[in-house]
Design a protein around this motif. Structure first.
Motif, PDB file in Angstrom:
ATOM      1  N   VAL A 153       0.860  -1.187   0.000  1.00 51.99           N
ATOM      2  CA  VAL A 153       0.000   0.000   0.000  1.00 51.99           C
ATOM      3  C   VAL A 153       0.898   1.239   0.000  1.00 51.99           C
ATOM      4  CG1 VAL A 153      -1.712   1.297   1.324  1.00 51.99           C
ATOM      5  CG2 VAL A 153      -1.853  -1.202   1.214  1.00 51.99           C
ATOM      6  N   PRO A 154       0.654   2.185  -0.896  1.00 54.04           N
ATOM      7  CA  PRO A 154       1.495   3.393  -0.945  1.00 54.04           C
ATOM      8  C   PRO A 154       1.557   4.100   0.409  1.00 54.04           C
ATOM      9  CG  PRO A 154       0.061   3.297  -2.849  1.00 54.04           C
ATOM     10  CD  PRO A 154      -0.377   2.197  -1.938  1.00 54.04           C
ATOM     11  N   ARG A 155       2.716   4.685   0.693  1.00 54.21           N
ATOM     12  CA  ARG A 155       2.929   5.286   2.002  1.00 54.21           C
ATOM     13  C   ARG A 155       1.933   6.410   2.276  1.00 54.21           C
ATOM     14  NH1 ARG A 155       6.300   4.803   5.906  1.00 54.21           N
ATOM     15  NH2 ARG A 155       6.744   6.532   7.334  1.00 54.21           N
ATOM     16  N   ALA A 156       1.642   7.229   1.277  1.00 51.27           N
ATOM     17  CA  ALA A 156       0.693   8.323   1.490  1.00 51.27           C
ATOM     18  C   ALA A 156      -0.684   7.786   1.855  1.00 51.27           C
ATOM     19  CB  ALA A 156       0.614   9.185   0.230  1.00 51.27           C
ATOM     20  N   THR A 157      -1.105   6.733   1.174  1.00 52.30           N
ATOM     21  CA  THR A 157      -2.399   6.109   1.488  1.00 52.30           C
ATOM     22  C   THR A 157      -2.391   5.535   2.898  1.00 52.30           C
ATOM     23  OG1 THR A 157      -2.698   5.558  -0.848  1.00 52.30           O
ATOM     24  CG2 THR A 157      -4.076   4.400   0.723  1.00 52.30           C
ATOM     25  N   ARG A 182      -2.689   8.335   5.504  1.00 57.16           N
ATOM     26  CA  ARG A 182      -4.060   8.829   5.608  1.00 57.16           C
ATOM     27  C   ARG A 182      -4.937   7.858   6.394  1.00 57.16           C
ATOM     28  NH1 ARG A 182      -3.170  10.416   0.168  1.00 57.16           N
ATOM     29  NH2 ARG A 182      -4.247   8.532  -0.572  1.00 57.16           N
ATOM     30  N   PHE A 183      -4.701   6.580   6.180  1.00 57.18           N
ATOM     31  CA  PHE A 183      -5.466   5.551   6.901  1.00 57.18           C
ATOM     32  C   PHE A 183      -5.169   5.616   8.402  1.00 57.18           C
ATOM     33  CE2 PHE A 183      -5.762   0.930   8.166  1.00 57.18           C
ATOM     34  CZ  PHE A 183      -7.143   0.889   8.201  1.00 57.18           C
ATOM     35  N   VAL A 184      -3.895   5.759   8.744  1.00 61.24           N
ATOM     36  CA  VAL A 184      -3.510   5.867  10.155  1.00 61.24           C
ATOM     37  C   VAL A 184      -4.151   7.106  10.782  1.00 61.24           C
ATOM     38  CG1 VAL A 184      -1.578   6.208  11.739  1.00 61.24           C
ATOM     39  CG2 VAL A 184      -1.360   4.596   9.835  1.00 61.24           C
TER      40      VAL A 184
END
Length: 565
Positions: free
Chosen positions: A38-42, A45-47
């Motif tokens: 999963v891309p780090r930016a995604t 945002r999830f965290v």
């Protein structure tokens, strides 16, 4: 005491967030592992979206590819974090981001508190596991699998072949007996901590790192070393199809999931809004308190697998096309094939249609076109008369014709000049009724106005083709209803075979012949066959035609037809 939830997440993060909040609201601490793919930016945002949720942690990230060690490593990391941060947890429940609680979480907590020393993990020896698909049951433990089955299938297969050729084997560490089962388990703190803190864990990890699909065997094998009591079942409803792929639950599975009485189900379609609303926000719709029993819906899944793999008789589908002999019935309905009848009788097709009420076609597989009944250019199902379309897949043309016209008996002519690609398809079809007057193909040649050398050449070719067709019909693999007459014996007494044909085609009440089709004039046909012999071609499929024979002189007793099956 409480239940800790580990969630392995790699997609549909919005649904995973919704499920995590549901678990946490019921008092369950949650540890989430997010696939490193999963891309780090995604991921960030999830965290951030879950930052307001108490008792929720994120574990170190691993790349989780199907069949590889990463899934086990992710489960280990999340489990260690769960045991370290939440000391009051007695049971640890492994779930995925696509899992959906079907019953109030409080019921799951009460259920596990009543069984404080029970581990719920599917764990069976390789000899007792019936669900492995594609082989590699015991070999997944004796061979090494350093290559990904999905990304490097060529290297995967070649290395397996290499190890088999040179008889390379390895043994389980410390004499362990390998066990397998679903990766979705619920283990007690005592059992899980013993697995993670085992002095030989490094050795076990090295071994299982190169086991194929280790998430279905690592915890399942090691739990047997420490568990006080194992119930070899998963509390998660997870069904698989005949290819080993998980079934996906959609909105229309709502009542099915309720009947299962299970605590959790996977795999839920991310856009199944109705399911998420019913089970996460509607306490009134919760299921009754009872023992989880996924076996209650096994019948439905078995029926679905049977429908997917077998389908309806005569209807072909992607799950079994183009595999030979996978069909659930070659065709959908009975039909009749006539070889030589339109050559021996004048206006045979309209006579047969009038006598039986069936739809009678001409030569459907003729070289020029498909001769549909009444001169139609297309028929039900948009089947075209064009030979190019028909011959692209002649067998499919036949099966589609029978399927599209089921409910109406279909009859058609067939001969050695037609496309022979459907010989075996018809012969192995129990729905086919095949009636053959062997050698009748010579009648049009006899009546044609062509050079005799051209006739002789074509006669030799047609006789060879029909001889091969008759060999197919006499094969022990033939399942069709086959009747074969030599032309000489048929024209001596045609009434009995014609009556038998009508009785098989017509309705239950017996039909009697009120009128018969007119036979073509065969005067001189015996001399024609003799001329073929004189030119070096031996016409043997017609039977014995003396040179002086004409059809008016026949008065012998009728002969029985040659019957196959």
């Amino acid at each position: 005491m409480s239940v800790g939830i580990i969630m392995l997440v790699h997609t549909a993060l919005g649904r995973a967030e919704q499920a995590a909040r549901h678990w946490s609201a019921a008092g369950c601490p949650v540890v989430i592992h997010v696939d490193k793919g999963v891309p780090r930016a995604t991921y960030e945002r999830f965290v951030a979206s879950l930052s307001d949720v108490k008792n929720l942690e994120f574990s170190a990230r691993y790349r989780c590819e199907w069949g590889t060690w990463g899934i086990v490593a992710a489960s280990q990391a999340a489990s260690e974090l769960m045991l370290d941060r939440f000391r009051h947890v007695r049971h640890v429940y492994l779930a995925s981001g696509s899992c959906l609680p079907l019953r109030p979480v409080e019921e799951l907590i009460e259920y596990l508190e009543a069984r404080p020393q029970t581990d719920f993990i599917e764990s069976a020896t390789t000899a007792d596991v019936p669900w492995t698909v594609g082989g590699l049951d015991h070999e997944r433990f004796t061979l090494r699998f350093p290559f990904s089955w999905k990304r490097n299938r060529f290297l995967f297969d070649k290395y397996v072949e290499f190890q088999r050729r040179f008889r390379m084997r390895r043994s389980m560490p410390n004499g362990l007996t390998p066990h397998m089962g679903s990766q979705w388990w619920c283990l007690t703190r005592q059992t899980l901590s013993a697995i993670l803190q085992d002095p030989d864990r490094a050795e076990y990890d090295r071994f299982f790192r190169q086991v194929w699909i280790p998430d279905e065997s690592y915890f399942q094998t090691l739990a047997r070393q420490y568990a006080i009591k194992i119930e070899s079942r998963s509390l998660t409803l997870s069904k698989f199809d005949f290819q080993g792929k998980p079934h996906i639950f959609y909105d229309d599975h709502l009542q099915l999931l309720r009947r299962s009485d299970c605590f959790v189900a996977r795999k839920i379609w991310p856009f199944a809004d109705r399911l998420y609303e019913a089970f996460l926000t509607d306490p009134a719709g919760a299921m009754k308190r009872t023992e989880p029993n996924p076996g209650k819906i096994d019948r439905i899944f078995a029926k679905a697998v049977d429908r997917r793999t077998r389908g309806r008789p005569g209807l072909y589908m992607q799950s079994r096309f183009p595999n030979e002999d996978w069909e659930n019935g070659v065709t959908a309905a009975p039909y009749s094939v006539f070889c030589g009848f339109s050559e021996v009788f004048e206006n045979f097709d309209p006579w047969l249609a009038k006598s039986t009420g069936a739809r009678v076609h001409g030569h459907l597989f003729a070289p020029d076109r498909a001769h549909f009944a009444e001169g139609q250019t297309t028929i039900h199902g948009a089947l075209s008369e064009a030979p190019e379309l028909r011959d692209y897949n002649a067998a499919a043309f036949l099966t589609n014709l029978i399927w599209n016209t089921r409910g109406e008996r279909q009859c058609f002519q067939f001969g050695p000049a037609d496309n022979q690609a459907i010989n075996w398809r018809m012969a192995k079809d129990p729905n086919a009724q095949i009636s053959v007057i062997s050698g009748a193909w010579a009648v049009p040649l006899f009546r044609s106005n062509r050079n005799f050398m051209d006739i002789r050449k074509e006669a030799a070719a047609l006789q060879k083709i029909e001889s091969d067709f008759l060999n197919v019909l006499r094969s022990p693999y033939t399942k069709a209803r086959v009747r074969i007459w030599m032309m000489a014996e048929f024209i001596e007494a045609p009434m009995e075979p014609l009556q038998g044909i009508l009785d098989e085609i017509g309705p239950t009440q017996q039909r009697r012949l009120s009128e018969v089709p007119k036979m073509v004039d065969l005067s001189g046909f015996g001399q024609f066959l003799q001329n073929l012999k004189n030119q070096g071609m031996h016409p043997y499929l017609m039977g014995d035609f003396p040179v002086e024979r004409g059809i008016e002189a026949q008065s012998e007793a009728p002969r029985k037809p040659y019957l196959v099956r």
